[in-house]
Design an enzyme around this catalytic site. Structure first.
Site, short mmCIF file in Angstrom:
data_model
loop_
_atom_site.label_atom_id
_atom_site.label_comp_id
_atom_site.label_asym_id
_atom_site.label_seq_id
_atom_site.Cartn_x
_atom_site.Cartn_y
_atom_site.Cartn_z
N ARG A 241 -15.78 4.48 9.30
CA ARG A 241 -16.68 5.34 10.06
C ARG A 241 -18.11 5.33 9.54
NH1 ARG A 241 -18.04 10.70 9.96
NH2 ARG A 241 -17.03 10.82 7.94
N LYS B 279 0.84 -1.20 0.00
CA LYS B 279 0.00 0.00 0.00
C LYS B 279 0.87 1.25 0.00
CE LYS B 279 -2.43 2.68 3.58
NZ LYS B 279 -3.11 2.60 4.90
N HIS C 180 0.41 5.84 -0.48
CA HIS C 180 -0.33 7.06 -0.84
C HIS C 180 0.54 8.01 -1.66
CE1 HIS C 180 -3.79 6.04 1.51
NE2 HIS C 180 -3.19 6.16 2.69
#
Length: 336
Positions: free
Chosen positions: A291, A137, A139
């Site tokens: 969330r 992973k 970003h």
């Protein structure tokens, strides 16, 4: 002194004092990227905390394997969701192992040592030791990814999300992670200005959008995953040359539902939050990583004026490319 892949320009503290307690910089590449990127590469920057300075060269020089798969996203764009989906596809739909092993172990966050400096385990070292096929992973924008990716054509899965929803999610994430105390409106302005970690947003997206037809790049969206997860799963299996039967597909769709993901301890980043709370040195609010998980969450969290400012920012960045949000959210690599 050995050459480095970046130069860093400090961001004046009054611009970022609400975002962090330490130094922040705009990082520019000192090496021409091995693939075309959006805009002039010499003027392109990525905003990050100064804690990334010891990490970026290590990432750029990372030893890539041809069978690696990289999940690349801007922040809060469905990264964990895509990781869990892709890890199971790569690992024979081993749901038991996925439940029993934290996703940070199964799929290392390559540059996480730049986010948290006192980790008990170095994430780049962990990635180096991981067995193939590795799922990693990141970003980081294209210009700061491991340079060998472009030579070895390792596969990349890029996930887009409407930035209005991504920014709201990042605001809640930032409050929990580093104790951000200012308003949502101020955070959104910092997001639009490109001053939060891994931004600015649009150049990050456009780099991979222009590579979407490359055989080793798969571009999809959070919105398409929400609308038709089964189709995205089948497309990712196609991309990864993996067969999936109807029973496996049904099991995976259920496993990846928001309710199941929210209950799944291996995907809730409990350890990550513990590291970040310790690094912040203060009690931070209780926070659930997964969330709300809905499309359009910004509508009941942002004022009409802020949404209008967001829409103008989107239009200004996409006009010259003759693109709209829907081009990204509806794109399918294998559509007829």
């Amino acid at each position: 002194m050995p050459s480095t892949c970046f130069c860093a320009e400090s961001i004046p503290f009054d611009q970022i004092e609400k975002l962090c307690t330490g130094g922040y910089s705009r990082f520019y590449s000192t090496k021409k990227p091995l693939v075309p990127i959006s805009g002039n590469w010499r003027k392109r920057f990525c905003s990050m905390a100064d804690t990334f300075k010891p990490v970026l060269d290590r990432v750029q020089n990372f030893d890539v394997r041809p069978d690696d798969v990289y999940i690349v996203t801007s922040t809060k764009c469905g990264t964990t969701w895509a990781q869990e989906m892709t890890w199971l596809i790569l690992n024979g739909f081993n749901f038991h192992l996925a439940r029993d092993t934290d996703i940070m172990i199964r799929s290392p966050f390559l540059e996480f040592n730049g986010v948290v400096t006192n980790l008990p385990n170095d994430t780049i070292t962990a990635a180096n030791k991981s067995q193939s096929p590795r799922l990693l992973k990141t970003h980081l924008p294209a210009m700061f990814l491991p340079r060998q990716i472009w030579k070895k054509k390792a596969k990349i899965i890029y996930v887009f999300r409407n930035p209005k929803d991504a920014a709201v999610s990042y605001f809640h994430h930032w409050c929990a992670m580093v104790g951000y105390k200012d308003t949502k409106e101020d955070f959104v302005q910092s997001y639009i200005n490109g001053d939060v970690n891994f931004n600015p947003f649009w150049p990050h997206v456009l780099d991979f959008w222009q590579m979407r037809h490359e055989p080793h790049v798969f571009f999809t969206s959070y919105e398409r995953m929400k609308k038709d997860l089964a189709s995205v799963i089948k497309d990712v299996c196609h991309f990864l040359d993996t067969h999936i039967n109807n029973e496996q597909l049904g099991h995976l769709v259920n496993h990846l539902s928001f309710e199941e993901m929210q209950r799944n301890p291996s995907c809730n980043h409990t350890k990550e939050f513990e590291f970040l709370r310790n690094a912040a040195g203060q009690g931070l609010e209780n926070f659930t990583f997964l969330r709300r998980g809905i499309v359009g969450s910004h509508r009941d969290e942002l004022s009409v004026n802020v949404i209008q400012e967001f829409d103008e920012w989107i239009e200004n960045n996409l006009r010259e490319h003759n693109l709209s949000i829907e081009d990204f959210t509806n794109y399918s690599k294998y559509s007829a």
